[in-house]
Design a protein around this motif. Structure first.
Motif, PDB file in Angstrom:
ATOM      1  N   THR A   1       0.863  -1.186   0.000  1.00 31.77           N
ATOM      2  CA  THR A   1       0.000   0.000   0.000  1.00 31.77           C
ATOM      3  C   THR A   1       0.897   1.233   0.000  1.00 31.77           C
ATOM      4  O   THR A   1       1.941   1.254   0.661  1.00 31.77           O
ATOM      5  CB  THR A   1      -0.932   0.033   1.227  1.00 31.77           C
ATOM      6  OG1 THR A   1      -0.141   0.026   2.421  1.00 31.77           O
ATOM      7  CG2 THR A   1      -1.864  -1.156   1.233  1.00 31.77           C
ATOM      8  N   LEU A   2       0.477   2.235  -0.713  1.00 30.22           N
ATOM      9  CA  LEU A   2       1.305   3.421  -0.928  1.00 30.22           C
ATOM     10  C   LEU A   2       1.577   4.155   0.383  1.00 30.22           C
ATOM     11  O   LEU A   2       0.672   4.410   1.173  1.00 30.22           O
ATOM     12  CB  LEU A   2       0.608   4.357  -1.915  1.00 30.22           C
ATOM     13  CG  LEU A   2       1.469   5.477  -2.520  1.00 30.22           C
ATOM     14  CD1 LEU A   2       2.610   4.885  -3.340  1.00 30.22           C
ATOM     15  CD2 LEU A   2       0.601   6.378  -3.390  1.00 30.22           C
ATOM     16  N   ALA A   3       2.838   4.478   0.608  1.00 28.35           N
ATOM     17  CA  ALA A   3       3.234   5.277   1.772  1.00 28.35           C
ATOM     18  C   ALA A   3       3.278   6.749   1.360  1.00 28.35           C
ATOM     19  O   ALA A   3       2.860   7.119   0.262  1.00 28.35           O
ATOM     20  CB  ALA A   3       4.592   4.811   2.283  1.00 28.35           C
ATOM     21  N   LYS A   4       3.796   7.606   2.233  1.00 27.59           N
ATOM     22  CA  LYS A   4       3.854   9.034   1.923  1.00 27.59           C
ATOM     23  C   LYS A   4       4.749   9.298   0.720  1.00 27.59           C
ATOM     24  O   LYS A   4       4.472  10.163  -0.106  1.00 27.59           O
ATOM     25  CB  LYS A   4       4.348   9.811   3.146  1.00 27.59           C
ATOM     26  CG  LYS A   4       3.344   9.841   4.295  1.00 27.59           C
ATOM     27  CD  LYS A   4       3.866  10.647   5.467  1.00 27.59           C
ATOM     28  CE  LYS A   4       2.846  10.675   6.607  1.00 27.59           C
ATOM     29  NZ  LYS A   4       3.340  11.440   7.775  1.00 27.59           N
ATOM     30  N   SER A   5       5.832   8.552   0.648  1.00 27.76           N
ATOM     31  CA  SER A   5       6.709   8.678  -0.510  1.00 27.76           C
ATOM     32  C   SER A   5       6.166   7.814  -1.643  1.00 27.76           C
ATOM     33  O   SER A   5       5.765   6.673  -1.429  1.00 27.76           O
ATOM     34  CB  SER A   5       8.130   8.224  -0.148  1.00 27.76           C
ATOM     35  OG  SER A   5       8.923   8.112  -1.307  1.00 27.76           O
ATOM     36  N   GLU A   6       6.151   8.350  -2.837  1.00 27.42           N
ATOM     37  CA  GLU A   6       5.576   7.623  -3.972  1.00 27.42           C
ATOM     38  C   GLU A   6       6.379   6.379  -4.336  1.00 27.42           C
ATOM     39  O   GLU A   6       5.869   5.473  -4.992  1.00 27.42           O
ATOM     40  CB  GLU A   6       5.468   8.549  -5.190  1.00 27.42           C
ATOM     41  CG  GLU A   6       4.438   9.662  -5.012  1.00 27.42           C
ATOM     42  CD  GLU A   6       4.285  10.497  -6.267  1.00 27.42           C
ATOM     43  OE1 GLU A   6       4.945  10.169  -7.270  1.00 27.42           O
ATOM     44  OE2 GLU A   6       3.507  11.464  -6.239  1.00 27.42           O
TER      45      GLU A   6
ATOM     46  N   HIS B   1       4.006   0.588   2.041  1.00 29.15           N
ATOM     47  CA  HIS B   1       3.820  -0.187   3.262  1.00 29.15           C
ATOM     48  C   HIS B   1       3.631  -1.651   2.868  1.00 29.15           C
ATOM     49  O   HIS B   1       3.046  -1.956   1.829  1.00 29.15           O
ATOM     50  CB  HIS B   1       2.575   0.288   4.023  1.00 29.15           C
ATOM     51  CG  HIS B   1       2.702   1.672   4.582  1.00 29.15           C
ATOM     52  ND1 HIS B   1       3.600   1.988   5.572  1.00 29.15           N
ATOM     53  CD2 HIS B   1       2.030   2.816   4.284  1.00 29.15           C
ATOM     54  CE1 HIS B   1       3.486   3.275   5.866  1.00 29.15           C
ATOM     55  NE2 HIS B   1       2.543   3.803   5.095  1.00 29.15           N
TER      56      HIS B   1
END
Length: 300
Positions: free
Chosen positions: A272-277, A281
């Motif tokens: 799943t996408l974290a804050k950084s592209e 996660h």
């Protein structure tokens, strides 16, 4: 000895949180039963600030120890098997206080339902086995044979405990005498490791092959506990797995076990996408149909 300790346990029995008290006296034919003390006073409470509280006493040349532990700690020790004397104490100690038949019911449950907690105990022992096996193999491949040897001994020990649990028994302190009767093949591996005339390197090489086979044959059974828990929600972070009440008992082995089951495709990774592209996660999921078919489960 009971008369000497009576003022102590009577005071504890008056506490509303006290569930039961057991007295274990040393026997000449089982000196280690009480861990070198003349008597052990085991007090189970509903709750207290620390999960285990210990005091030592003396009377003349006699030594006594008092353990006060919470019901939660008691169950943890039963599941994890980290306190080798506990089952003996529960079975053979003298019950001197039993609120609402707490200890009587616990004894009955342990005696009448020998597979009580089998899935979680199997999972925990297997996770310990995986860690020991992987670390031992790493030592072996780097040429650290003595370190590898100690890990292989521990691996065999966990395999032995697994075989005992599989048979609905409780691992005793003398595990190998039990294993010799229940699972002679594992006992034979232990003999080959410690008694063979082969070089240590050759012995370890053969043992790793045998242990790997036994691990593969037990993976499905050992994974059932964690997989069934993971069915209760759609996706898990590793922190959520650590915080789940039963999975927390796996302690430091949990992450090693999860990675092993990912490798074996029992657990799936869901990025799943974290804050950084560019960073994701790593969440963990299980396929409900896969789990239900593996373990013949009904609709959950």
């Amino acid at each position: 000895m009971e008369q000497i300790l009576r003022p102590i346990y009577q005071e504890r029995a008056s506490h509303p949180d006290t569930l039961g008290i057991i007295l274990i006296n040393r026997k000449e034919d089982a000196l280690n039963l009480t861990n070198a003390f003349d008597s052990v006073l085991l007090i189970i409470v509903k709750d207290q600030e620390c999960s285990i509280f210990t005091k030592h006493y003396m009377y003349g040349d006699k030594k006594m120890v008092m353990h006060i532990l919470t019901e939660k700690r008691l169950k943890k020790w039963l599941f994890v098997g980290s306190h080798k004397r506990l089952v003996d104490w529960l079975f053979f100690g003298k019950i001197i206080f039993d609120r609402n038949e707490f200890l009587y019911k616990l004894r009955s449950e342990l005696q009448e339902f020998p597979f009580f907690g089998r899935k979680i105990k199997t999972g925990i022992q297997f996770s310990k086995l995986i860690r020991r096996y992987l670390e031992g193999k790493e030592f072996f491949e780097s040429g650290n044979y003595l370190d590898s040897y100690s890990h292989v001994v521990e691996s065999l020990h966990h395999l032995g405990r697994l075989s005992i649990i599989d048979n609905g028994l409780y691992p005793e302190v003398t595990v190998w005498s039990q294993v010799k009767k229940i699972e002679p093949a594992i006992y034979k591996l232990y003999e080959e490791l410690v008694m063979s005339d082969e070089s240590l390197e050759k012995r370890l090489e053969l043992l790793f092959l045998a242990i790997e086979f036994l691990i593969n044959s037990r993976t499905q059974d050992a994974a059932q506990h964690i997989l069934e828990i993971m069915l209760t929600q759609s996706s898990w972070t590793i922190q959520q797995l650590h915080e789940q009440e039963e999975l927390s008992l796996y302690s430091t082995e949990l992450e090693v076990f999860v990675e092993y089951l990912v490798e074996k495709e029992y657990i799936l990774v869901e990025p799943t996408l974290a804050k950084s592209e560019s960073v994701f996660h790593r969440n963990y999921v299980v396929d409900q149909q896969f789990v239900e078919s593996k373990y013949n489960l009904g609709k959950i």
